[in-house]
Structure formats: C-alpha cells, structure tokens
Write a protein that holds these residues in place. Sequence first.
Motif, short mmCIF file in Angstrom:
data_model
loop_
_atom_site.label_atom_id
_atom_site.label_comp_id
_atom_site.label_asym_id
_atom_site.label_seq_id
_atom_site.Cartn_x
_atom_site.Cartn_y
_atom_site.Cartn_z
N ILE A 26 -0.50 -0.63 -60.58
CA ILE A 26 -1.53 -1.28 -61.40
C ILE A 26 -2.50 -2.10 -60.55
N LYS A 27 -2.08 -2.50 -59.35
CA LYS A 27 -2.89 -3.41 -58.55
C LYS A 27 -4.12 -2.75 -57.91
N ASP A 28 -4.24 -1.44 -58.02
CA ASP A 28 -5.45 -0.77 -57.52
C ASP A 28 -6.69 -1.26 -58.29
N GLY A 73 3.08 -6.61 -52.07
CA GLY A 73 3.00 -5.25 -51.56
C GLY A 73 2.04 -4.36 -52.33
N ASN A 74 2.12 -4.42 -53.66
CA ASN A 74 1.26 -3.51 -54.42
C ASN A 74 -0.21 -3.85 -54.28
N GLN A 75 -0.52 -5.15 -54.24
CA GLN A 75 -1.93 -5.51 -54.02
C GLN A 75 -2.38 -5.00 -52.65
N ALA A 112 3.51 -7.44 -71.37
CA ALA A 112 3.37 -7.25 -69.92
C ALA A 112 4.02 -8.38 -69.13
N THR A 113 4.54 -8.02 -67.96
CA THR A 113 5.03 -9.01 -67.00
C THR A 113 3.82 -9.73 -66.38
N ALA A 114 4.09 -10.84 -65.68
CA ALA A 114 3.00 -11.55 -65.02
C ALA A 114 3.38 -11.97 -63.61
N GLY A 115 2.53 -11.55 -62.65
CA GLY A 115 2.63 -12.05 -61.28
C GLY A 115 1.48 -13.03 -61.13
N THR A 116 0.29 -12.49 -60.90
CA THR A 116 -0.91 -13.34 -60.96
C THR A 116 -1.31 -13.58 -62.41
N SER A 117 -0.86 -12.69 -63.29
CA SER A 117 -1.20 -12.61 -64.72
C SER A 117 -2.58 -12.00 -64.96
N GLY A 118 -3.17 -11.43 -63.95
CA GLY A 118 -4.45 -10.73 -64.13
C GLY A 118 -4.34 -9.64 -65.19
N THR A 119 -3.27 -8.85 -65.11
CA THR A 119 -3.09 -7.76 -66.07
C THR A 119 -3.01 -8.31 -67.49
N PHE A 120 -2.11 -9.28 -67.69
CA PHE A 120 -1.90 -9.80 -69.05
C PHE A 120 -3.16 -10.49 -69.57
N LEU A 141 12.56 -8.46 -60.33
CA LEU A 141 11.23 -8.08 -60.81
C LEU A 141 10.15 -8.40 -59.77
N GLN A 142 10.24 -7.77 -58.62
CA GLN A 142 9.30 -7.98 -57.50
C GLN A 142 7.87 -7.83 -57.97
N GLY A 143 7.05 -8.85 -57.64
CA GLY A 143 5.64 -8.81 -58.02
C GLY A 143 5.37 -9.60 -59.28
N SER A 144 6.43 -10.11 -59.92
CA SER A 144 6.23 -10.91 -61.14
C SER A 144 7.27 -12.02 -61.21
N TYR A 198 10.94 -1.70 -61.18
CA TYR A 198 11.71 -2.64 -62.00
C TYR A 198 10.88 -3.35 -63.08
N THR A 199 9.64 -3.72 -62.75
CA THR A 199 8.86 -4.43 -63.78
C THR A 199 8.49 -3.48 -64.91
N SER A 200 8.40 -2.19 -64.61
CA SER A 200 8.16 -1.20 -65.67
C SER A 200 9.37 -1.16 -66.59
N LEU A 224 3.53 0.78 -67.23
CA LEU A 224 4.47 1.27 -66.20
C LEU A 224 3.79 0.92 -64.89
N ASN A 225 4.12 -0.29 -64.37
CA ASN A 225 3.32 -0.92 -63.31
C ASN A 225 3.26 -0.18 -61.99
N ASP A 226 4.39 0.42 -61.60
CA ASP A 226 4.35 1.15 -60.32
C ASP A 226 5.41 2.24 -60.26
N THR A 227 5.36 3.03 -59.19
CA THR A 227 6.30 4.15 -59.03
C THR A 227 7.63 3.66 -58.46
N LYS A 239 8.55 3.25 -54.57
CA LYS A 239 8.28 2.06 -53.74
C LYS A 239 9.52 1.22 -53.50
N TYR A 240 10.69 1.65 -53.99
CA TYR A 240 11.91 0.83 -53.90
C TYR A 240 13.07 1.64 -53.33
N SER A 241 14.08 0.91 -52.86
CA SER A 241 15.35 1.54 -52.49
C SER A 241 16.41 1.05 -53.46
C1 PLP Z 1 5.40 -4.07 -59.61
C2 PLP Z 1 4.51 -5.12 -60.18
N1 PLP Z 1 4.60 -5.39 -61.49
C3 PLP Z 1 3.85 -6.36 -62.06
C4 PLP Z 1 2.93 -7.07 -61.33
C5 PLP Z 1 2.13 -8.17 -62.01
O1 PLP Z 1 0.75 -7.89 -62.12
P1 PLP Z 1 -0.28 -9.07 -62.23
O2 PLP Z 1 -0.45 -9.66 -60.86
O3 PLP Z 1 -1.53 -8.45 -62.73
O4 PLP Z 1 0.27 -10.08 -63.19
C6 PLP Z 1 2.78 -6.81 -59.95
C7 PLP Z 1 1.85 -7.57 -59.14
O5 PLP Z 1 1.79 -7.47 -57.94
C8 PLP Z 1 3.59 -5.80 -59.38
O6 PLP Z 1 3.50 -5.52 -58.07
#
Ligand code: PLP
Length: 330
Positions: free
Chosen positions: A51-53, A81-83, A191-199, A238-241, A283-285, A311-314, A317-319
């Motif tokens: 999603i971070k693209d 990592g995803n950003q 939606a999950t929130a890391g930066t919360s940009g998505t939400f 929940l890496q990234g959130s 995992y966040t998906s 479904l935030n990422d593939t 990207k994980y083990s």
């Molecule tokens: C796997 C994954 N899920 C959810 C998020 C959260 O997205 P956002 O930063 O838009 O809240 C991120 C952010 O890096 C992420 O990498």
Amino acid sequence: MAPAPRVETNEIKSSALELIGNTPLVALDRLHPGPGRILAKCEFMNPGGSIKDRSSLYMINAALRNGELKPGNPILEVTSGNQGCGLAVVAAVKDHPLTIYMSAGNSEQRAIQMEACGAKCIRVPQVEGVYGKVTYADVQAAEEECLKTVEKTGHFLVNQFYNEANVQAHYEMTGPEIWRQTGGHVDAFVATAGTSGTFSGTSKYLKEKNPALKAYIVEPEGAEVIAGKPVWKACHKLQGSGYGVVPALFKYDVMDGTLSVSDEEAVQYKRLLGVKEGLYVGYTSGANVAAAVKLLQAGCLPEHAWVVTMLNDTGLKYSPTPDEVKSDDS
Ligand SMILES: Cc1ncc(COP(=O)(O)O)c(C=O)c1O
C-alpha cells in the motif's frame, strides 16, 4: 517482409509509476460467507508490493512541485520497509539516489527488494524488540541515525509520519477507488494504522461521500493507544502498524471506533486468506480481515453490510515461523 506498423494503444504503461493504485477489490466470500460481505483492496499488486507505493508517489511528487526536492537530488527516509520499497520504485523511475534507514527487526526481504531497485538500505540494530517484532523504540533508533545524515548532508527527508501528502494519496486515490468499485455501496471501512495515512485519507473521503459510513481503526492487542488504553505489549507481529503512539497524521473526527486483534488472530486470518482465497499476504492484512469479521459478527452494522478493508502487502515480504505455516485454522 516490412514490419507491421506500430499502433499506439492505451494498454502500454509508460512506467512502473502507472502501475501504482487502481488495485482490484476482491470479495472474500469463501473466508466469510456471510452474513455481510468483506471486500478487500489488493494492495500487494502495487509494483513495490504494498500500500505504501501510493504515498511514496504522492510525497515525492509534492516535494518536487514545492521545490523541497530538486530533480535528481538524493532522498532519505526512515521506514518499516514498505515505504522504502515504494520509494525505491519512484526513485528508480525518476532517477533519484535513495537511502533508507530501517530497523534490523523489519523483514530482510524488504531490504533485498529496495536494494534490487537501486536504493541503499541501512539496517539499524534493535534496542527493544526482536526480529519480526519492531517497537517504537526500535523505529526511534533508526530515525536517530537517519536524522544525523539529514543534519550532515541537508538532503531531502520524506518524513512519512508528518507528511500530509501521505494522507492526500489516500484521499485522492484509495477513497475514490473504493467508492467507484463498490458503486457507492460501502457501509464500513476497516484499517490498521502506522502513519495512519491510509486510514485518515480513505476514511475522510468515504465519509464525505456517505456520512453514515462507519470507520474503524485496527490496533494490535496490547498496543491500543487510539482506543485510549495503556501499552502492555509493544512487541507484536503487525510490522508497519501499531507503534504504541497516536500518529501525528491521525484524525479522530473520521473514526467511529477501534477493533483489537491479537497476533494469533492475525496469523490465523493471514493463513485463511491463503488457503480459502488463494491470497498470500502479510500480517496486517490478516489483522484487517480478522477485524472485519469481528465487526460483522458484533451485529452493530446492518445484516448485509459491506465492509471494505486493505490487503496491505504480500506475504513474500516475510519469513513465517514453522508453527505459523502449520497452524490449525479450524
Ligand atoms: C504492512 C503494513 N501494513 C500497514 C501499514 C500502515 O499504513 P499507514 O502508514 O498508511 O498507516 C504499513 C505501513 O508501513 C505497512 O507496512
């Protein structure tokens, strides 16, 4: 024989940047046969695999427009990592050198991916978490290293946690896509929130279109700060959130409630997405879908409600640990 004349078609994308966004919306009818329906945006289909693209493209374009970043100049960022993978796509196409600071606790697949796209990834040792579980203190350690370089070089820092173009990406892309793809039939967004940009961006757009829509933040059990609870489990999958702090870009006025998901539930639904839907995601998906199921089961939405999530990422990207792969999903 003379070669066939070249015909311009609109089937050819001019670069990987045109592969960002417009992800399909898939119905998870096998995983959740009802009542109600879960529809999920396939963000793993973005060229950087997440999603971070979307925010990568928006933040770089905004910086080029306002002159903070000059064409061809270096870019720096701190990321789970995803950003970094998303920025690597954009930086490769636009020809900017990119250096990413990432906690060594984040999955090494992400470092491999961004380096394959020409970025440099500096993996900063963890101060608190363990590999696969990254805490806020770990992110701060990576940030400290990055800021030293910013100070020394004056290079452009993307600053995803404070950059409004991050929210704008979802207000202008993700929200309108969901509205169009559902024909305006969307009762809830989860939606999950890391930066919360998505939400924050998506929910703002959807609520403007339908003020009755309910929007829920998904938080890891034990790090539910948006719910107003103390943090007792900073280390989660929940890496990234779920960093245990309320993100600066988070907007309370576009949220109706929070949903808590345990690591076990995230793993269970990550696995169910694979075996029932053929979707190998992260995992966040899994957490998003677990939360959507809980919401539908809670009975606070109309019986046949449509819940949209991400479904935030593939999963590539994980083990996953061996116990996860074999886990029982009954
Ligand atoms: C796997 C994954 N899920 C959810 C998020 C959260 O997205 P956002 O930063 O838009 O809240 C991120 C952010 O890096 C992420 O990498």
